[in-house]
Design a protein around this motif. Structure first.
Motif, PDB file in Angstrom:
ATOM      1  N   ALA A  40       0.833  -1.202   0.000  1.00 51.40           N
ATOM      2  CA  ALA A  40       0.000   0.000   0.000  1.00 51.40           C
ATOM      3  C   ALA A  40       0.872   1.257   0.000  1.00 51.40           C
ATOM      4  N   ILE A  41       1.972   1.222   0.744  1.00 48.10           N
ATOM      5  CA  ILE A  41       2.917   2.350   0.742  1.00 48.10           C
ATOM      6  C   ILE A  41       3.417   2.594  -0.674  1.00 48.10           C
ATOM      7  N   THR A  42       3.854   1.519  -1.325  1.00 48.76           N
ATOM      8  CA  THR A  42       4.396   1.630  -2.683  1.00 48.76           C
ATOM      9  C   THR A  42       3.354   2.187  -3.637  1.00 48.76           C
ATOM     10  N   GLY A  43       2.115   1.685  -3.541  1.00 49.18           N
ATOM     11  CA  GLY A  43       1.063   2.140  -4.442  1.00 49.18           C
ATOM     12  C   GLY A  43       0.772   3.616  -4.302  1.00 49.18           C
ATOM     13  N   VAL A  44       0.655   4.094  -3.054  1.00 44.65           N
ATOM     14  CA  VAL A  44       0.350   5.511  -2.835  1.00 44.65           C
ATOM     15  C   VAL A  44       1.515   6.391  -3.290  1.00 44.65           C
ATOM     16  N   LEU A  45       2.739   5.984  -2.977  1.00 48.47           N
ATOM     17  CA  LEU A  45       3.891   6.795  -3.371  1.00 48.47           C
ATOM     18  C   LEU A  45       4.049   6.835  -4.886  1.00 48.47           C
ATOM     19  N   ASN A  46       3.745   5.748  -5.561  1.00 53.88           N
ATOM     20  CA  ASN A  46       3.784   5.760  -7.027  1.00 53.88           C
ATOM     21  C   ASN A  46       2.761   6.736  -7.592  1.00 53.88           C
ATOM     22  N   MET A  47       1.597   6.796  -6.951  1.00 56.05           N
ATOM     23  CA  MET A  47       0.574   7.731  -7.387  1.00 56.05           C
ATOM     24  C   MET A  47       1.032   9.177  -7.171  1.00 56.05           C
ATOM     25  N   VAL A  48       1.683   9.443  -6.031  1.00 60.18           N
ATOM     26  CA  VAL A  48       2.202  10.789  -5.772  1.00 60.18           C
ATOM     27  C   VAL A  48       3.252  11.162  -6.819  1.00 60.18           C
ATOM     28  N   ARG A  49       4.127  10.218  -7.148  1.00 62.07           N
ATOM     29  CA  ARG A  49       5.158  10.465  -8.170  1.00 62.07           C
ATOM     30  C   ARG A  49       4.521  10.801  -9.514  1.00 62.07           C
ATOM     31  N   SER A  50       3.460  10.073  -9.844  1.00 60.89           N
ATOM     32  CA  SER A  50       2.771  10.325 -11.104  1.00 60.89           C
ATOM     33  C   SER A  50       2.160  11.722 -11.123  1.00 60.89           C
ATOM     34  N   LEU A  51       1.559  12.120  -9.998  1.00 58.51           N
ATOM     35  CA  LEU A  51       0.977  13.457  -9.916  1.00 58.51           C
ATOM     36  C   LEU A  51       2.045  14.545 -10.019  1.00 58.51           C
ATOM     37  N   LYS A  52       3.208  14.299  -9.394  1.00 58.99           N
ATOM     38  CA  LYS A  52       4.298  15.283  -9.481  1.00 58.99           C
ATOM     39  C   LYS A  52       4.738  15.494 -10.916  1.00 58.99           C
ATOM     40  N   LYS A  53       4.739  14.414 -11.681  1.00 52.95           N
ATOM     41  CA  LYS A  53       5.130  14.514 -13.085  1.00 52.95           C
ATOM     42  C   LYS A  53       4.084  15.303 -13.877  1.00 52.95           C
ATOM     43  N   SER A 305       7.300   5.616 -13.250  1.00 51.98           N
ATOM     44  CA  SER A 305       6.301   5.327 -12.230  1.00 51.98           C
ATOM     45  C   SER A 305       4.935   5.105 -12.833  1.00 51.98           C
ATOM     46  N   LYS A 306       4.737   5.684 -14.013  1.00 49.05           N
ATOM     47  CA  LYS A 306       3.449   5.522 -14.658  1.00 49.05           C
ATOM     48  C   LYS A 306       3.361   4.191 -15.380  1.00 49.05           C
ATOM     49  N   SER A 307       4.453   3.818 -16.046  1.00 49.59           N
ATOM     50  CA  SER A 307       4.411   2.605 -16.854  1.00 49.59           C
ATOM     51  C   SER A 307       4.847   1.370 -16.099  1.00 49.59           C
ATOM     52  N   ASN A 308       5.530   1.602 -14.945  1.00 47.77           N
ATOM     53  CA  ASN A 308       6.035   0.433 -14.205  1.00 47.77           C
ATOM     54  C   ASN A 308       5.808   0.628 -12.719  1.00 47.77           C
ATOM     55  N   SER A 309       4.600   1.107 -12.383  1.00 47.05           N
ATOM     56  CA  SER A 309       4.338   1.508 -11.013  1.00 47.05           C
ATOM     57  C   SER A 309       4.117   0.344 -10.073  1.00 47.05           C
ATOM     58  N   ASP A 310       4.226  -0.863 -10.586  1.00 43.30           N
ATOM     59  CA  ASP A 310       3.871  -2.003  -9.759  1.00 43.30           C
ATOM     60  C   ASP A 310       4.979  -2.485  -8.861  1.00 43.30           C
ATOM     61  N   SER A 311       6.220  -2.048  -9.031  1.00 45.21           N
ATOM     62  CA  SER A 311       7.262  -2.590  -8.165  1.00 45.21           C
ATOM     63  C   SER A 311       8.511  -1.745  -8.246  1.00 45.21           C
TER      64      SER A 311
END
Length: 926
Positions: A40-53, A305-311
């Motif tokens: 869950a940490i990874t998922g939320v942080l990936n979403m934040v990274r995507s928004l920053k972009k 983070s958008k194309s490989n946000s799963d890990s």
């Protein structure tokens, strides 16, 4: 804070994304070496990274729910009462995530007594008053009530933006009526009761016809005239439940005046605390983020983070041709242990087995390949035995080392057609667990008709990469080598490439699949959970009576000889009944039968549909049809099945295929269990040879008229819904409507015609086709169809809407989100276009039926596993039927439970009815 377009306010619904990330299977598998969950940490942080972009100048604020009850619980104690307690695996990730967000410098708000929605609503309201453009990042539909000229919603996981126009397009009204909609319809997730009996369509109709809740209660007499189902009787119910509706309105309303510690224009990001971040990333083993931080470029790989946000597994998805592969062959324990540690550290890894046979029951393991990042893979040879083959690691030792990780449910694995690998590993005592991804199924769920779903085809389509084919290293035909006979140098590259390309395919396909919540759901909730169910069924196999089949073969052989003599007598001389050319000469040159259809080369066709039409008037085509049918039965089943019994088990083991039929239906091969005919006596006799073991019974449970029930559900037709709800004979009911007679007066011929119409319409049958099937003139058939649509107008609307939808978007969907593409729907070839339109009508029903039986299989197998009773075994799936072997001591009560599970596998607007039969063989049970 500036109020320009370049600096929007980004309000992130952290709780929404936290829960969504937690329930993504591949993220659930992520954890530290000590076992601390991090998905869950990874998922939320990936979403934040995507928004920053996407919003590099955005002012981001993270908002989470606080612990404890809110003011809504004071109003309505049952609010959210049906939600299960938060899993500890999720709870343990909240504090670490908050710490990371604060170390990143982002404002973090957690306000007691209210929900995150209320905090976000208040901030959005303040921002609108100040002219600040606001983006709310959330997956919560309730937030649509906050949309204004200055406020939009963004679902990062689906890359979907919702503005005023989008709300109107989706719901038929603007954001100002979202609270009314929720108050009328209710919300099962939050346990908001809503108006009993009012669903999506009636809620929309009420709002469109009258207005919001207050206006509806001011104009209750207007409801009856709105014309939706149940509108005439709704007024007294609305009066009876007014208090509930008003309370639901209050519960659904997002608060806009929460007392906050600071105003919206006082919220601003601080400089990140890199040392704190470094420590947190190390503690929670977020390697990719740590690497970026150490490199001084937190956003350097935000594109990834958008194309490989799963890990955190690897670098960007690159074109296959841009990667120089580094493949290694492992011969020594030290090398192997190094790779084993890499597998243990990786968030997920791709792997593949190399064997001696495509038959999973006969296959022996020759080697294994693994990949943890694109271009870097390894092959571990275990059993190459050609002359001069080098020494290899002991197979048992390697498998013992791998067994813990391969059986670890929390360790995510990736493969291509992993069902085969799971079957092979089962022969060595390994129960493959933690299957998080399967590229074959990912491709299939993304677009079932875009390509074949084998690795070679997928690599060309998605990576523009030509793989080494098996024939390239093994040869072809009778002299083809088995894998154990291939030189390890050649075998190593081939095998390592398999694992490498599987990983790259996942990184190319999965982001596309994730772009659609519905398609991703089909993958995560239907196809992937079905994989172990099919594996178990395949390993169980079916018991057959070989002696009975041999007797049937002899009997069929005698009948074939008789048919041959009769055909020769009609023709006046002998000929080969299996030769289309000789048959053409006999039928059309000698006997002068009418030519109904020609082949592409202009010759008279002898295809089955041609012979069926000719058989209505001429004896020879009728004989040929019988001869062909019996000949196929003999060669495919009665002759072949006894030869397919496996020595290990004395059973026949079919292979089920998930990624073949475009609509989602399963198919099977070696043997094909789906095509055993049930309408002919000989076909039914073959089912007699599928027998129960001693002290067991065969139980067959079949869904009754499932596609017609789905039609009723999808079309929402009042007449069909009522007929099924009342438990009527649907064909008799349809006949009564079409022929304008009482149900008791319906004749068998009328019922037969109604049945042909009911099923014909599902398959897009024309009046011409119906006329041929029931033996009436075309205008008579058209009249029947017109009467049908008069009685069931919802069906006609559904068909017209579906054709339109298919034409506009190029696909249709099942009830559960399976997308069925129709490449010919815009074809200039009218025949192809009409065929695609017929498929468009049928595909949602056939596909939904496939989804339902798959959901039922998953639920049934889950129950069987819970019983831990090896006297209950699911052995076959054929169309809408499941077949079991159950010990005679428990057969009655077990069958009753299985029927109940299947009846409740999904919820439709009409009853889902499963009917069971019990016998000593499949035919008796059917």
């Amino acid at each position: 804070m500036a109020s320009s377009d370049s600096s929007p306010l980004i309000l992130i619904d952290g709780s929404s994304y936290l829960f969504r990330a937690y329930h993504v299977p591949y993220l659930q598998a992520l954890s530290t070496a000590s076992g601390q969950p991090t998905g869950a940490i990874t998922g939320v942080l990936n979403m934040v990274r995507s928004l920053k972009k996407d919003y590099p100048n955005g002012n981001m604020v993270m908002v989470f729910d606080a612990k404890g009850k809110t003011f809504r619980n004071d109003w309505y104690p049952e609010y959210k009462a049906n939600r299960p307690p938060m899993p500890e695996e999720l709870r343990s990730q909240i504090a670490p995530l908050h710490n990371i967000i604060e170390a990143m410098g982002l404002p973090l708000l957690v306000i007691e007594g209210v929900e995150a929605d209320d905090v976000i609503g208040t901030l959005a309201h303040q921002a609108s008053q100040k002219g600040i453009e606001t983006v709310i990042s959330t997956g919560d539909k309730d937030m649509a009530q906050l949309v204004t000229e200055h406020v939009t919603l963004l679902d990062t996981m689906k890359e979907k933006i919702t503005d005023i126009d989008a709300v109107k397009e989706k719901y038929g009204f603007g954001p100002e009526h979202m609270i009314d909609y929720l108050a009328l319809m209710g919300d099962s997730v939050d346990n908001i009761p809503g108006m009993p009996g009012v669903g999506d369509k009636s809620a929309k109709a009420l709002i469109a016809g009258i207005g919001g809740v207050s206006k509806i209660y001011d104009n209750l007499d207007d409801i009856a005239g709105l014309g939706f189902r149940g509108s005439k009787s709704l007024k007294p119910k609305m009066i009876e439940h007014e208090e509930i509706v008003r309370m639901s309105y209050r519960l659904a309303t997002i608060k806009l005046d929460v007392e906050l510690p600071m105003a919206v224009d006082e919220l601003a990001a601080k400089a990140p605390d890199n040392e704190a971040l470094r420590s947190l990333y190390q503690e929670f083993e977020l390697r990719r983020l740590l690497a970026e931080l150490n490199a001084g470029s937190t956003d350097a790989t935000s594109e990834q983070s958008k194309s490989n946000s799963d890990s955190d597994n690897s670098a960007d998805v690159s074109a296959a041709s841009d990667i120089k592969p580094e493949y290694q062959v492992v011969y020594h324990q030290v090398q192997f242990n190094t790779w084993l540690r890499e597998l243990e550290k990786a968030d997920y890894f791709a792997f593949d087995t190399e064997t001696t046979s495509l038959d999973y029951m006969k296959a022996e393991l020759v080697g294994l390949s693994f990949c943890v990042q694109p271009g870097r893979a390894v092959y571990v040879p275990l059993a190459h035995d050609y002359p001069g083959a080098p020494d290899q690691l002991d197979r048992d030792w390697v498998l013992n080392q791998l067994k813990p990780i391969l059986e670890d449910k929390t360790k995510a694995k990736l493969g291509q057609n992993l069902k085969y690998d799971a079957n092979v590993l089962s022969h060595y005592g390994i129960v493959l667990s933690g299957v998080a991804f399967d590229t074959m199924l990912e491709s299939y769920c993304l677009n079932s008709v875009a390509t074949r779903h084998n690795m070679d085809a997928l690599a060309e389509k998605y990576l523009d990469y030509k793989t080494v084919h098996f024939e390239d290293i093994a040869g072809k035909g009778a002299k083809q080598l088995t894998f154990n006979q291939i030189e390890i140098d050649k075998a190593g590259h081939y095998a390592a490439e398999d694992a490498d390309i599987t990983l790259r395919l996942h990184q190319a396909i999965y982001p596309q699949l994730s772009a659609s919540k519905q398609q991703l759901s089909v993958f995560e909730n239907i196809e992937l959970p079905l994989l172990p169910v099919l594996t178990a069924m395949e390993q169980t196999g079916v018991l057959i009576d070989s002696d009975l089949l041999i007797e049937q073969s002899a009997s069929i052989g005698n009948r074939l000889a008789e048919l041959e003599v009769e055909a020769h007598n009609i023709a006046g001389h002998s000929f080969n009944l299996s030769s289309p050319k000789q048959l053409q000469e006999i039928l059309f040159e000698q006997l002068k039968l009418p030519v109904i259809k020609k082949t592409p080369k202009g010759a008279p066709s002898t295809a089955e549909e041609v012979l069926q039409e000719l058989a209505l008037d001429y004896p020879l085509p009728k004989l040929i049809l019988e001869y062909r049918g019996l000949s196929k039965l003999k060669s495919t089943y009665t002759d072949k099945l006894p030869l397919m019994v496996t020595d290990k088990t004395d059973r026949v083991h079919t292979s089920y295929h998930q990624a073949v039929a475009a609509t989602g239906r399963l198919s099977s091969t070696d043997p094909n269990l789906q095509n055993i005919p049930i309408r002919s006596e000989e076909g039914r006799k073959i089912r007699q040879a599928f027998i129960a073991p001693e002290n067991y019974k065969i139980v067959a449970i079949d869904y009754s008229q499932i596609e017609l029930r789905i039609m009723a559900h999808l079309s929402d037709d009042t007449g069909l819904l009522k007929a099924f709800a009342d438990g009527k004979d649907i064909h008799q009911a349809t006949a009564a409507e079409i022929f304008a007679v009482d149900a008791e007066q319906v004749t068998s011929d009328q019922r037969r015609s109604a049945k042909a119409i009911n099923f014909g319409l599902i398959y897009g049958m024309s009046a011409f086709g119906l006329a041929k099937q029931i033996g009436v003139a075309r205008n008579q058939a058209q009249e029947y169809m017109d009467k049908y649509f008069e009685r069931y107008p919802g069906v006609l609307s559904y068909m017209e809407d579906t054709r339109q939808q298919a034409s506009e978007q190029g696909y249709v969907e099942t009830l559960y989100g399976r997308r069925l593409y129709l490449p010919d729907i815009k074809s200039k070839n009218q025949m192809r276009k009409k065929g695609a339109e017929r498929a468009a009508i049928n595909a949602p029903m056939q596909g939904t039926a496939a989804d339902i039986i798959k959901k039922a299989m998953i639920a049934v197998q889950e129950w069987i596993v819970q019983q831990a009773d090896d006297r209950i075994r699911m052995t076959m799936q054929v169309h809408d039927e499941l077949v079991f072997e159950i010990h005679q001591d428990i057969v009655e009560q077990t069958t009753a439970t299985l029927v109940e599970i299947m009846n409740n596998a999904v919820e439709l607007k009409v009853p889902l009815i499963a009917e069971a039969g019990i016998g000593d063989n499949w035919q008796q049970a059917h």
